[in-house]
Enzyme design. Structure first.
Site, PDB file in Angstrom:
ATOM      1  N   THR A  58       6.765   2.712   0.218  1.00  0.00           N
ATOM      2  CA  THR A  58       7.855   3.885   0.525  1.00  0.00           C
ATOM      3  C   THR A  58       7.512   5.212   0.185  1.00  0.00           C
ATOM      4  OG1 THR A  58       9.944   2.524   0.722  1.00  0.00           O
ATOM      5  CG2 THR A  58       9.704   4.681   0.294  1.00  0.00           C
ATOM      6  N   ASN A 101      11.078  -7.281  -8.266  1.00  0.00           N
ATOM      7  CA  ASN A 101      10.407  -6.301  -8.159  1.00  0.00           C
ATOM      8  C   ASN A 101      11.882  -4.907  -8.412  1.00  0.00           C
ATOM      9  OD1 ASN A 101      10.125  -3.774  -6.497  1.00  0.00           O
ATOM     10  ND2 ASN A 101      10.054  -5.610  -5.407  1.00  0.00           N
ATOM     11  N   LYS A 115      15.396   0.035   8.460  1.00  0.00           N
ATOM     12  CA  LYS A 115      14.570  -1.004   7.434  1.00  0.00           C
ATOM     13  C   LYS A 115      16.540  -0.907   6.536  1.00  0.00           C
ATOM     14  CE  LYS A 115      11.647  -3.794   4.524  1.00  0.00           C
ATOM     15  NZ  LYS A 115      10.472  -3.702   4.289  1.00  0.00           N
ATOM     16  N   SER A 117      16.304  -0.268  -0.431  1.00  0.00           N
ATOM     17  CA  SER A 117      15.366  -0.810  -1.137  1.00  0.00           C
ATOM     18  C   SER A 117      16.222  -0.912  -2.480  1.00  0.00           C
ATOM     19  CB  SER A 117      14.739   0.058  -2.009  1.00  0.00           C
ATOM     20  OG  SER A 117      14.313  -0.503  -2.972  1.00  0.00           O
ATOM     21  N   GLY A 148      11.125   0.728  -8.253  1.00  0.00           N
ATOM     22  CA  GLY A 148      11.703   2.028  -7.622  1.00  0.00           C
ATOM     23  C   GLY A 148      10.608   3.390  -7.119  1.00  0.00           C
ATOM     24  N   PHE A 149      10.066   2.883  -5.835  1.00  0.00           N
ATOM     25  CA  PHE A 149       9.431   3.570  -5.374  1.00  0.00           C
ATOM     26  C   PHE A 149       8.653   5.537  -6.270  1.00  0.00           C
ATOM     27  CE2 PHE A 149      13.118   4.760  -2.448  1.00  0.00           C
ATOM     28  CZ  PHE A 149      13.331   2.971  -1.099  1.00  0.00           C
ATOM     29  N   TYR A 184       4.902 -10.193   2.562  1.00  0.00           N
ATOM     30  CA  TYR A 184       4.014  -9.300   1.539  1.00  0.00           C
ATOM     31  C   TYR A 184       4.448 -10.644   0.765  1.00  0.00           C
ATOM     32  CZ  TYR A 184       3.715  -6.402  -2.333  1.00  0.00           C
ATOM     33  OH  TYR A 184       3.543  -5.083  -3.807  1.00  0.00           O
ATOM     34  N   ASN A 200      16.366  -0.886  -5.721  1.00  0.00           N
ATOM     35  CA  ASN A 200      15.746  -0.043  -7.732  1.00  0.00           C
ATOM     36  C   ASN A 200      16.462   1.378  -6.821  1.00  0.00           C
ATOM     37  OD1 ASN A 200      15.246  -2.621  -7.774  1.00  0.00           O
ATOM     38  ND2 ASN A 200      13.169  -2.248  -6.305  1.00  0.00           N
ATOM     39  N   THR A 201      16.676   2.000  -5.914  1.00  0.00           N
ATOM     40  CA  THR A 201      17.034   4.040  -6.182  1.00  0.00           C
ATOM     41  C   THR A 201      18.021   3.371  -6.228  1.00  0.00           C
ATOM     42  OG1 THR A 201      14.804   4.386  -4.714  1.00  0.00           O
ATOM     43  CG2 THR A 201      16.788   5.874  -5.094  1.00  0.00           C
ATOM     44  N   ASP A 241       0.572  -0.900  -0.235  1.00  0.00           N
ATOM     45  CA  ASP A 241       0.253   0.269   0.353  1.00  0.00           C
ATOM     46  C   ASP A 241       0.811   1.116  -0.285  1.00  0.00           C
ATOM     47  OD1 ASP A 241      -1.883   1.813  -0.220  1.00  0.00           O
ATOM     48  OD2 ASP A 241      -3.025   1.394   1.982  1.00  0.00           O
ATOM     49  N   ASN A 254      15.332  -5.490   3.808  1.00  0.00           N
ATOM     50  CA  ASN A 254      14.369  -5.926   2.461  1.00  0.00           C
ATOM     51  C   ASN A 254      14.299  -7.054   1.493  1.00  0.00           C
ATOM     52  OD1 ASN A 254      13.492  -3.643   0.380  1.00  0.00           O
ATOM     53  ND2 ASN A 254      13.877  -1.808   1.970  1.00  0.00           N
TER      54      ASN A 254
HETATM   55  C1  FMN Z   1       7.180  -5.819  -5.060  1.00  0.00           C
HETATM   56  C2  FMN Z   1       6.966  -5.425  -3.921  1.00  0.00           C
HETATM   57  C3  FMN Z   1       7.252  -3.677  -3.816  1.00  0.00           C
HETATM   58  C4  FMN Z   1       8.502  -3.068  -2.223  1.00  0.00           C
HETATM   59  N1  FMN Z   1       8.223  -2.582  -2.188  1.00  0.00           N
HETATM   60  C5  FMN Z   1       9.028  -1.953  -0.858  1.00  0.00           C
HETATM   61  C6  FMN Z   1       8.697  -0.263  -1.197  1.00  0.00           C
HETATM   62  O1  FMN Z   1       8.786   0.137  -1.039  1.00  0.00           O
HETATM   63  N2  FMN Z   1       9.558  -0.276   0.466  1.00  0.00           N
HETATM   64  C7  FMN Z   1      10.265  -0.979   1.624  1.00  0.00           C
HETATM   65  O2  FMN Z   1      10.662  -0.741   2.455  1.00  0.00           O
HETATM   66  N3  FMN Z   1      10.555  -2.248   1.035  1.00  0.00           N
HETATM   67  C8  FMN Z   1       9.615  -2.992   0.071  1.00  0.00           C
HETATM   68  N4  FMN Z   1       8.946  -4.144  -0.517  1.00  0.00           N
HETATM   69  C9  FMN Z   1      10.025  -5.789   0.269  1.00  0.00           C
HETATM   70  C10 FMN Z   1       8.988  -5.984   1.443  1.00  0.00           C
HETATM   71  O3  FMN Z   1       8.215  -4.871   2.084  1.00  0.00           O
HETATM   72  C11 FMN Z   1       9.650  -6.824   1.888  1.00  0.00           C
HETATM   73  O4  FMN Z   1      10.457  -6.160   2.862  1.00  0.00           O
HETATM   74  C12 FMN Z   1      10.305  -8.037   1.014  1.00  0.00           C
HETATM   75  O5  FMN Z   1       9.491  -8.459   0.323  1.00  0.00           O
HETATM   76  C13 FMN Z   1      10.779  -9.328   2.091  1.00  0.00           C
HETATM   77  O6  FMN Z   1       9.502  -9.953   2.348  1.00  0.00           O
HETATM   78  P1  FMN Z   1       8.301 -11.303   2.049  1.00  0.00           P
HETATM   79  O7  FMN Z   1       9.650 -11.881   1.262  1.00  0.00           O
HETATM   80  O8  FMN Z   1       7.551 -11.331   3.000  1.00  0.00           O
HETATM   81  O9  FMN Z   1       7.486 -10.134   0.830  1.00  0.00           O
HETATM   82  C14 FMN Z   1       8.632  -4.554  -1.515  1.00  0.00           C
HETATM   83  C15 FMN Z   1       8.056  -5.938  -1.850  1.00  0.00           C
HETATM   84  C16 FMN Z   1       7.534  -6.325  -3.125  1.00  0.00           C
HETATM   85  C17 FMN Z   1       7.846  -7.884  -3.355  1.00  0.00           C
END
Ligand code: FMN
Length: 346
Positions: free
Chosen positions: A91, A116, A218, A179, A119-120, A322, A181-182, A70, A247
């Site tokens: 984020t 993924n 994080k 992250s 890229g925020f 997630y 991706n930045t 979200d 992450n």
């Molecule tokens: C599609 C996607 C987008 C994500 N975007 C963010 C983000 O914007 N900021 C962040 O701190 N982590 C982001 N994450 C990382 C998750 O918060 C989490 O740290 C990571 O996916 C590991 O947990 P999981 O194995 O349960 O997915 C993202 C993960 C996924 C799969």
């Protein structure tokens, strides 16, 4: 039911399309009279055995939704109704930005994993603040990151701007420096960059509201062990409230998916079960290092109630997920909460 829908339809659609459809569904639930109550009655965590007191808050379940789902604070109440004990939005960056070009979200089905490189993509701190002013029925953490176009030597000012807009509306605040991706973001994890960054964010949060806003950082699973220790020591030195680990990873080791498929997907952060072992290792290391002085939120590869219990036993105060939700569907957490409550009940 979800399995059937997934195998017949959803897995054939681009992952980001499914994500957008889910949000339509969630918003429809929020807008339909009685629907939220029904979902909450079906899925909401109610068992006292699940309750956790941490960060000055009462969590109805230790399992929360990790950041990235979200991003724009669009449906946190509905997500809470589906059973999450807390929802971390973001984020969020100080300025709105489109993120990377599509496709940027991929499933590796054999590994029940996701790659993924979003890229925020988000509508920025102002839009998130407007949405967070609505009525809240769930604990909401706010995860902030750097706007892509802002140069690295101005990163702290960018985080401070987000903090000024969002701290007063956050149940807790997370500085995301992990992250992949930045470009350059993860360099901020080095203590010489992280110390001034966290200090300035903490000061900005104090100026923004008289309430103590718990502050967490994080981190990435790809940090070397001494760097994990250094972040833990810094968090203690600065009086932070906690650490979120981890992450996504840039590693592609140990995957079941075909090399060709993995290579075709390309760069990005990997999440789901392939991350599990390292995430658990980082958690154990952190807990050993900080004793009981910090809240530790464990995230990475959590799929079952046993996984949650394992994290709690290894020293996690709270747990997030997630990717498990993506493969498990909307009632996934209901099952986890029930099985976990049965395990934790005295
Ligand atoms: C599609 C996607 C987008 C994500 N975007 C963010 C983000 O914007 N900021 C962040 O701190 N982590 C982001 N994450 C990382 C998750 O918060 C989490 O740290 C990571 O996916 C590991 O947990 P999981 O194995 O349960 O997915 C993202 C993960 C996924 C799969």
């Amino acid at each position: 039911m979800y399995r059937l829908l997934y195998s017949v339809l959803l897995r054939r659609l681009p992952a980001e399309t499914v994500h957008r459809l889910s949000f339509r569904g969630l918003r429809a639930i929020e807008a339909t009279p009685g629907a939220m109550r029904l979902v909450r009655r079906l899925c909401g965590p109610r068992d006292d055995a699940l309750r956790v007191r941490a960060l000055g808050l009462d969590f109805p379940s230790p399992v929360g939704l990790a950041a990235g789902f979200d991003k724009d604070a669009e449906a946190y109440n509905a997500l809470g109704a589906f059973g999450f004990g807390f929802v971390e939005i973001g984020t969020v960056t100080a300025r709105p930005q489109p993120g990377n070009p599509r496709p940027r979200l991929f499933r590796l089905v054999r590994d029940r994993a996701i790659v993924n490189r979003m890229g925020f993509n988000n509508e920025g701190a102002r839009a998130a603040a407007d949405r967070l002013r609505g009525r809240r029925r769930v604990i909401v953490g706010v995860n902030i990151g750097k706007t892509k176009v802002v140069p690295e030597d101005e990163a702290a000012a960018d985080y401070v701007q987000s903090t000024e807009r969002l701290a007063a509306l956050a149940d807790y605040l997370v500085v995301n420096v992990s992250s992949p991706n930045t470009p350059g973001l993860r360099d901020l994890q080095a203590v010489e960059h992280l110390r001034p960054l966290l200090t300035q964010v903490r000061e900005a949060a104090r100026r923004a509201t008289p309430r103590h806003v718990p502050l967490l950082v994080k981190i990435a699973p790809d940090l070397a062990d001494p760097d994990v220790d250094a972040v833990a020591d810094l968090a203690l030195e600065l009086g932070l409230d906690g650490v979120i680990a981890t992450n996504t990873t840039i590693s592609r080791e140990g995957l079941e998916s075909r090399t060709r498929e993995v290579e075709a997907v390309g760069a990005g952060g990997l999440s789901g079960p392939p991350l599990k072992e390292r995430s658990l290792e980082v958690l154990r290391r952190l807990r050993e290092r900080v004793g009981d002085r910090l809240v530790l939120v464990s995230v990475g590869g959590v799929e079952t109630a046993d996984d949650v219990a394992e994290r709690l036993e290894a020293g996690a105060t709270l747990v997030q997920a997630y990717t498990g939700l993506i493969y498990g569907g909307p009632f996934w957490l209901r099952g986890i909460n029930r099985a976990l409550a049965a395990r934790l009940r005295p």
